[in-house]
Design a protein around this motif. Structure first.
Motif, mmCIF file in Angstrom:
data_model
loop_
_atom_site.group_PDB
_atom_site.id
_atom_site.type_symbol
_atom_site.label_atom_id
_atom_site.label_comp_id
_atom_site.label_asym_id
_atom_site.label_seq_id
_atom_site.Cartn_x
_atom_site.Cartn_y
_atom_site.Cartn_z
ATOM 1 N N ALA A 39 0.831 -1.204 0.000
ATOM 2 C CA ALA A 39 0.000 0.000 0.000
ATOM 3 C C ALA A 39 0.868 1.257 0.000
ATOM 4 O O ALA A 39 0.521 2.256 -0.636
ATOM 5 N N MET A 43 0.676 4.328 -2.541
ATOM 6 C CA MET A 43 0.552 5.720 -2.104
ATOM 7 C C MET A 43 1.603 6.582 -2.789
ATOM 8 O O MET A 43 1.309 7.675 -3.292
ATOM 9 N N ARG A 46 0.660 7.187 -6.344
ATOM 10 C CA ARG A 46 -0.452 8.136 -6.458
ATOM 11 C C ARG A 46 0.034 9.576 -6.264
ATOM 12 O O ARG A 46 -0.405 10.479 -6.972
ATOM 13 N N THR A 61 -6.455 3.350 -9.671
ATOM 14 C CA THR A 61 -6.043 2.945 -8.322
ATOM 15 C C THR A 61 -6.956 3.485 -7.228
ATOM 16 O O THR A 61 -6.620 3.396 -6.051
ATOM 17 N N TRP A 62 -8.112 4.034 -7.586
ATOM 18 C CA TRP A 62 -9.075 4.564 -6.625
ATOM 19 C C TRP A 62 -10.254 3.606 -6.572
ATOM 20 O O TRP A 62 -10.829 3.256 -7.608
ATOM 21 N N SER A 115 -4.313 7.799 4.924
ATOM 22 C CA SER A 115 -5.033 7.169 3.818
ATOM 23 C C SER A 115 -5.328 5.702 4.115
ATOM 24 O O SER A 115 -4.494 4.999 4.678
ATOM 25 N N PHE A 117 -6.360 1.952 2.445
ATOM 26 C CA PHE A 117 -6.246 1.151 1.232
ATOM 27 C C PHE A 117 -6.809 -0.236 1.488
ATOM 28 O O PHE A 117 -6.790 -0.706 2.626
ATOM 29 N N TRP A 124 -3.718 -3.393 -4.709
ATOM 30 C CA TRP A 124 -4.030 -2.350 -3.738
ATOM 31 C C TRP A 124 -4.767 -1.217 -4.424
ATOM 32 O O TRP A 124 -4.417 -0.823 -5.547
ATOM 33 N N TYR A 126 -6.752 2.743 -3.364
ATOM 34 C CA TYR A 126 -7.018 3.790 -2.385
ATOM 35 C C TYR A 126 -8.528 3.833 -2.130
ATOM 36 O O TYR A 126 -9.317 3.832 -3.062
ATOM 37 N N GLY A 129 -9.373 8.901 2.890
ATOM 38 C CA GLY A 129 -8.381 9.361 3.839
ATOM 39 C C GLY A 129 -8.912 10.459 4.740
ATOM 40 O O GLY A 129 -9.904 11.110 4.403
#
Length: 132
Positions: A39, A43, A46, A61-62, A115, A117, A124, A126, A129
């Protein structure tokens, strides 16, 4: 070094915007679609995607349940550094706390976020957060 939405993609040997080493061995492969092994690495990728204006990576990735309809990366923000404060994985869930320095319209600031995940389909993503 600073990056903004007008930045071009770094060369493989250039320092990665996230500060984790050479772009080609750090976030580059993840932005190209390779799964992030942790994760924290997601991060970092991202952050790099925000710095480079890579909406495709941010969307991919969201988590679809929490992803906004539109992701704004062209707001005049340039990113100047990332610090990971801690990262904890527990099975298919993780938390990554970070600080990211930014500049926008002549003013400087710092984003602090904790955040969340999850691993979904072996990758992984997101979720959301807490900013503060």
């Amino acid at each position: 070094m600073s990056f903004g939405s007008a930045s071009t993609r770094p060369s493989a040997a250039a320092e990665c915007p996230c500060g984790g080493g050479a772009f080609g061995r750090c976030c580059g492969p993840i932005l190209d679609g390779a799964p992030a092994p942790t994760a924290e690495r997601l991060m970092r990728s991202r952050y790099t995607a925000f710095a480079l204006g890579d909406r495709v990576h941010l969307t991919r990735t969201w988590h679809p349940r929490t992803r906004p309809d539109e992701i704004d990366v062209d707001d005049g923000t340039s990113w100047h550094g990332l610090v990971i404060e801690h990262a904890v994985e527990d099975g298919d869930a993780a938390v990554v706390a970070f600080r990211a320095r930014w500049r926008q319209h002549g003013g400087d600031g710092e984003l602090r976020e904790r955040s969340r995940f999850v691993r979904r389909g072996g990758r992984w993503v997101y979720v959301d957060g807490d900013v503060g």
